[in-house]
Design a protein around this motif. Sequence first.
Motif, mmCIF file in Angstrom:
data_model
loop_
_atom_site.group_PDB
_atom_site.id
_atom_site.type_symbol
_atom_site.label_atom_id
_atom_site.label_comp_id
_atom_site.label_asym_id
_atom_site.label_seq_id
_atom_site.Cartn_x
_atom_site.Cartn_y
_atom_site.Cartn_z
ATOM 1 N N LEU A 46 0.805 -1.225 0.000
ATOM 2 C CA LEU A 46 0.000 0.000 0.000
ATOM 3 C C LEU A 46 0.837 1.274 0.000
ATOM 4 O O LEU A 46 0.384 2.320 0.476
ATOM 5 C CB LEU A 46 -1.014 0.033 1.153
ATOM 6 C CG LEU A 46 -1.873 -1.203 1.407
ATOM 7 C CD1 LEU A 46 -3.029 -0.854 2.342
ATOM 8 C CD2 LEU A 46 -2.415 -1.815 0.155
ATOM 9 N N ALA A 51 -8.140 2.612 -5.907
ATOM 10 C CA ALA A 51 -8.356 1.959 -7.208
ATOM 11 C C ALA A 51 -7.784 2.736 -8.406
ATOM 12 O O ALA A 51 -7.012 2.171 -9.200
ATOM 13 C CB ALA A 51 -9.845 1.669 -7.388
ATOM 14 N N GLY A 238 -15.579 6.222 -1.950
ATOM 15 C CA GLY A 238 -15.119 5.770 -3.260
ATOM 16 C C GLY A 238 -15.507 4.319 -3.488
ATOM 17 O O GLY A 238 -16.346 3.759 -2.769
ATOM 18 N N ASP A 240 -13.849 0.342 -5.169
ATOM 19 C CA ASP A 240 -12.796 -0.453 -5.807
ATOM 20 C C ASP A 240 -13.309 -1.213 -7.013
ATOM 21 O O ASP A 240 -12.557 -1.521 -7.940
ATOM 22 C CB ASP A 240 -12.172 -1.425 -4.803
ATOM 23 C CG ASP A 240 -11.217 -0.658 -3.912
ATOM 24 O OD1 ASP A 240 -11.688 -0.033 -2.945
ATOM 25 O OD2 ASP A 240 -10.013 -0.634 -4.217
ATOM 26 N N LYS A 251 -13.556 -0.225 0.738
ATOM 27 C CA LYS A 251 -12.835 -0.543 1.978
ATOM 28 C C LYS A 251 -13.759 -1.130 3.037
ATOM 29 O O LYS A 251 -14.883 -0.658 3.222
ATOM 30 C CB LYS A 251 -12.178 0.743 2.492
ATOM 31 C CG LYS A 251 -11.418 0.639 3.786
ATOM 32 C CD LYS A 251 -10.369 -0.432 3.798
ATOM 33 C CE LYS A 251 -9.358 -0.282 2.693
ATOM 34 N NZ LYS A 251 -8.542 -1.511 2.484
HETATM 35 O O1 MRU Z 1 -6.794 -0.755 0.525
HETATM 36 P P1 MRU Z 1 -6.888 0.569 -0.180
HETATM 37 O O2 MRU Z 1 -6.331 1.701 0.625
HETATM 38 O O3 MRU Z 1 -6.318 0.505 -1.576
HETATM 39 O O4 MRU Z 1 -8.448 0.811 -0.331
HETATM 40 C C1 MRU Z 1 -8.863 1.976 -1.013
HETATM 41 C C2 MRU Z 1 -10.334 2.158 -1.016
HETATM 42 O O5 MRU Z 1 -11.088 1.341 -0.542
HETATM 43 C C3 MRU Z 1 -10.838 3.381 -1.727
HETATM 44 O O6 MRU Z 1 -12.011 3.840 -1.132
HETATM 45 C C4 MRU Z 1 -11.129 3.039 -3.191
HETATM 46 O O7 MRU Z 1 -10.026 2.411 -3.785
HETATM 47 C C5 MRU Z 1 -11.492 4.228 -3.977
HETATM 48 S S1 MRU Z 1 -10.143 5.334 -4.214
HETATM 49 C C6 MRU Z 1 -10.686 6.616 -5.169
#
Ligand code: MRU
Length: 352
Positions: A46, A51, A238, A240, A251
């Motif tokens: 990370l 996404a 948001g 994924d 998330k």
């Molecule tokens: O595990 P992560 O930090 O990659 O999760 C990110 C999310 O869940 C975001 O809400 C999603 O990717 C949308 S980002 C515009």
Amino acid sequence: MNLNFPPTLEWRGDHLRLLDQTKLPDEESYLEIRNVAQLCDAIQRLVVRGAPALGCAGAYGVILCYREACRCRGLPKDTFRYLTGELAAARPTAVNLRWAVERVAKRIEPFEKYDAAERERRLEAEARAIHDEDRAMCEAIGRHGAELLPQTHATLMTHCNAGALATGGSGTALAVMYAAQAAGVALKVFADETRPLLQGARLTAWELARAGIGVTVICDNMAASIMRREKPDAAIVGADRIAANGDVANKIGTYGLAILARHHGVPFYVAAPSSTFDPSLKSGAEIPIEERARAEIARPYGAHTVPDGVDVFNPAFDVTPAELVTALITERGVLRPPYEQSIAAMMRTQPA
Ligand code: MRU
């Protein structure tokens, strides 16, 4: 939108420079990514996440796949396919990663048709196009989303980080906030800390504070009380991956927030570009959900919080059923239920 943030990712001709998000908010430091193994590792840890940002990183990563394939023994075409396959699978839930890797890799098919210089040129042009499109999609999402909010003051809730750090531009859910702020709306934002890796506390709070937006971090389990007490105008998150029926993977904890929003009569908006939609999946039940390491929960930031030997379950995402989503905010407009129809119509339209 000029947010004056350090770039989340930047292609520098021979390598990819990533802002190391694992170090925020303490440190603004960068990783220089020069090969596919380093990029997969950065994605899995990370360093780069969210996404659309995963899509942009994956797009540039295809150039690294190609260069590495040319240096390896054996047929470059076979090695290239193997490496792009590894990269696309580095994280399974955000569809943007696989989508972008496949879109860029296709630009040098059939492989035999182009010489080496032309292949490089085509790969870089496509990766840059994906990054440019992502910036434009963020701006459009911001504009469409801001129209859904009150004109003078708004109280909002969000989960995880769907901002500039999660995209190649200004964000998705947070782009709506930046656009509303630019239009003169006074914002008060409650950001869920977002257990276990604290993307809300570390990243969303960092972004919003830097942008001069009033942000208060709450523990995830405070969201119900805040909804009752503050009566927010909306929750915006948001995504994924969004299935053909409008089910949304995001998330872990998003589903709970959506249920709370429904109970308290708070509109629940999901902001996402068309690259996050996966019309090949009928419903959210088909979305692969990443499971992450026990240590993220049992030993966060070095402290022992779960006794040794006790099981831990750590899914990184959950699926919010479409019926809990008030609207989907995309770069092509705001989609309303029934989502089967509105999503299919949106995917048929060409971007403006
Ligand atoms: O595990 P992560 O930090 O990659 O999760 C990110 C999310 O869940 C975001 O809400 C999603 O990717 C949308 S980002 C515009």
